[in-house]
Design a protein around this motif. Structure first.
Motif, PDB file in Angstrom:
ATOM      1  N   ARG A   1      57.318  36.957  62.733  1.00 28.20           N
ATOM      2  CA  ARG A   1      58.015  35.967  61.928  1.00 28.20           C
ATOM      3  C   ARG A   1      59.109  35.304  62.743  1.00 28.20           C
ATOM      4  O   ARG A   1      59.713  35.899  63.613  1.00 28.20           O
TER       5      ARG A   1
ATOM      6  N   ASP B   1      64.154  40.742  53.498  1.00 26.75           N
ATOM      7  CA  ASP B   1      63.937  40.221  52.149  1.00 26.75           C
ATOM      8  C   ASP B   1      64.245  41.245  51.058  1.00 26.75           C
ATOM      9  O   ASP B   1      64.098  40.960  49.875  1.00 26.75           O
TER      10      ASP B   1
ATOM     11  N   PRO C   1      64.848  36.408  47.458  1.00 27.69           N
ATOM     12  CA  PRO C   1      63.686  35.536  47.678  1.00 27.69           C
ATOM     13  C   PRO C   1      63.608  34.475  46.581  1.00 27.69           C
ATOM     14  O   PRO C   1      63.689  34.787  45.393  1.00 27.69           O
TER      15      PRO C   1
ATOM     16  N   ARG D   1      58.085  30.773  48.255  1.00 25.52           N
ATOM     17  CA  ARG D   1      57.101  31.216  49.237  1.00 25.52           C
ATOM     18  C   ARG D   1      55.817  30.422  49.042  1.00 25.52           C
ATOM     19  O   ARG D   1      55.397  30.169  47.912  1.00 25.52           O
ATOM     20  N   ASN D   2      55.202  30.001  50.151  1.00 29.11           N
ATOM     21  CA  ASN D   2      53.855  29.426  50.118  1.00 29.11           C
ATOM     22  C   ASN D   2      53.098  29.928  51.340  1.00 29.11           C
ATOM     23  O   ASN D   2      53.461  30.955  51.917  1.00 29.11           O
TER      24      ASN D   2
ATOM     25  N   ALA E   1      58.641  31.310  53.818  1.00 28.18           N
ATOM     26  CA  ALA E   1      59.284  32.085  52.763  1.00 28.18           C
ATOM     27  C   ALA E   1      60.776  31.838  52.867  1.00 28.18           C
ATOM     28  O   ALA E   1      61.338  31.839  53.970  1.00 28.18           O
TER      29      ALA E   1
ATOM     30  N   THR F   1      61.722  31.660  56.724  1.00 28.68           N
ATOM     31  CA  THR F   1      60.838  32.424  57.582  1.00 28.68           C
ATOM     32  C   THR F   1      59.533  31.670  57.764  1.00 28.68           C
ATOM     33  O   THR F   1      58.885  31.296  56.780  1.00 28.68           O
TER      34      THR F   1
ATOM     35  N   LEU G   1      55.781  31.692  58.542  1.00 29.37           N
ATOM     36  CA  LEU G   1      54.821  32.770  58.341  1.00 29.37           C
ATOM     37  C   LEU G   1      53.647  32.735  59.311  1.00 29.37           C
ATOM     38  O   LEU G   1      52.998  33.756  59.516  1.00 29.37           O
TER      39      LEU G   1
ATOM     40  N   TRP H   1      60.287  21.414  49.024  1.00 27.92           N
ATOM     41  CA  TRP H   1      59.109  21.439  49.884  1.00 27.92           C
ATOM     42  C   TRP H   1      58.533  20.029  49.960  1.00 27.92           C
ATOM     43  O   TRP H   1      58.458  19.329  48.944  1.00 27.92           O
TER      44      TRP H   1
END
Length: 218
Positions: free
Chosen positions: A2, A32, A39, A42-43, A47, A112, A114, A193
Motif C-alpha cells: 500500500r 485503519d 475509515p 473505499r472503492n 481507501a 491509501t 490499493l 471521488w
C-alpha cells in the motif's frame, strides 16, 4: 502493498510522531484500526481514513504496511494547513505513535492506494489559471487549486480517476459541456471521488477564498 498520500488540513495542530520503540506497550495495530483513524470511503482503487486527534490525545502505535520498531522519537512539529505528503510505505514500512501535544485538533485525510503496481491510468495535464502541480511520481499526479471570489479556473479534462480534498471551503460552480452550472458548497475536510472522462471549469461564486487539492491515479 500500500502507498499513502496524506493531506493535512488544519493549521495550529502539533503532532509528535514517535516511531515505536517501547516493547512493553504491545504491538501496533493496522493503521485503519488505530484510535481516531476512522475509515470513511473505499472503492477498487483507494481507501480513505479521516484522522481527527483531539488536543492532548494519542492515536497509539499503528502500522503502515508492516511493523518496524526501534526508531528514535522525532521532535514535535507543526503541520501547516493544507500540506500534502506522499510516502511509499510498501517500500519502507513504519510503525509509529502520534501524540497531539497542541491546543487544537490534528486533522488528516489519509488516502491509501490499493493497486500494488502503477501503470493502469494516464493522468492529464492541467495548465492555466488556478492549478499548480506539486506531485508527479510513479503513482499519482496532484494539483492545488486556489480561487479568489469571482475567479474561474482554466478548463481541464479528467483523464484518470482521482480525488478532490477541500482545504478552504466556500461556494463554487462547476460547468460541464451540455449541462447547466452546478453549484457546490464545499467544507473543510470534505472529499469527492472523481471518475475520468469529464471536462469541467470551476468558478468561485462565493465571498471567500477556495482552496482544494485534486489528484489523478497512475
Amino acid at each position: 502493498m500500500r502507498h499513502l498520500l496524506e493531506a493535512s488540513l488544519l493549521v495550529c495542530a502539533l503532532a509528535l510522531a514517535l516511531p515505536a520503540a517501547a516493547q512493553d506497550e504491545g504491538p501496533g495495530v493496522p493503521v485503519d484500526q488505530a484510535a481516531y483513524h476512522v475509515p470513511v470511503f473505499r472503492n477498487d482503487y483507494v481507501a480513505l481514513l479521516r484522522v481527527n486527534i483531539p488536543s492532548q490525545r494519542s492515536a497509539g502505535y499503528h502500522i503502515h504496511s508492516a511493523q518496524v520498531l526501534g526508531q528514535v522519537p522525532t521532535p514535535p512539529r507543526r503541520n501547516p494547513r493544507g500540506s500534502v505528503t506522499y510516502t511509499a510505505y510498501s517500500k519502507k514500512a513504519m510503525t509509529h505513535r502520534v501524540n497531539n501535544v497542541g491546543p487544537t485538533a490534528f486533522h488528516n485525510i489519509v488516502v491509501t492506494l490499493l493497486d500494488a503496481q502503477p501503470g493502469r491510468f494516464s493522468p492529464g495535464l492541467r495548465e492555466g489559471v488556478g492549478y499548480t502541480q506539486f506531485i508527479d511520481n510513479e503513482r499519482v499526479r496532484a494539483w492545488r487549486l486556489v480561487l479568489e471570489p469571482g475567479q474561474a479556473a482554466a478548463a481541464i479534462t479528467q483523464k484518470a480517476p482521482g480525488l478532490r480534498v477541500i482545504i478552504d471551503g466556500g461556494e463554487i460552480a462547476e460547468s460541464v459541456p451540455g449541462a447547466p452550472d452546478r453549484g457546490m458548497a464545499l467544507r473543510l475536510g470534505d472529499f469527492y471521488w472523481q471518475e475520468p472522462g469529464g471536462t469541467r471549469t470551476v468558478r468561485n461564486i462565493g465571498t471567500t477564498r477556495v482552496e482544494l487539492v485534486e489528484f489523478e491515479l497512475k
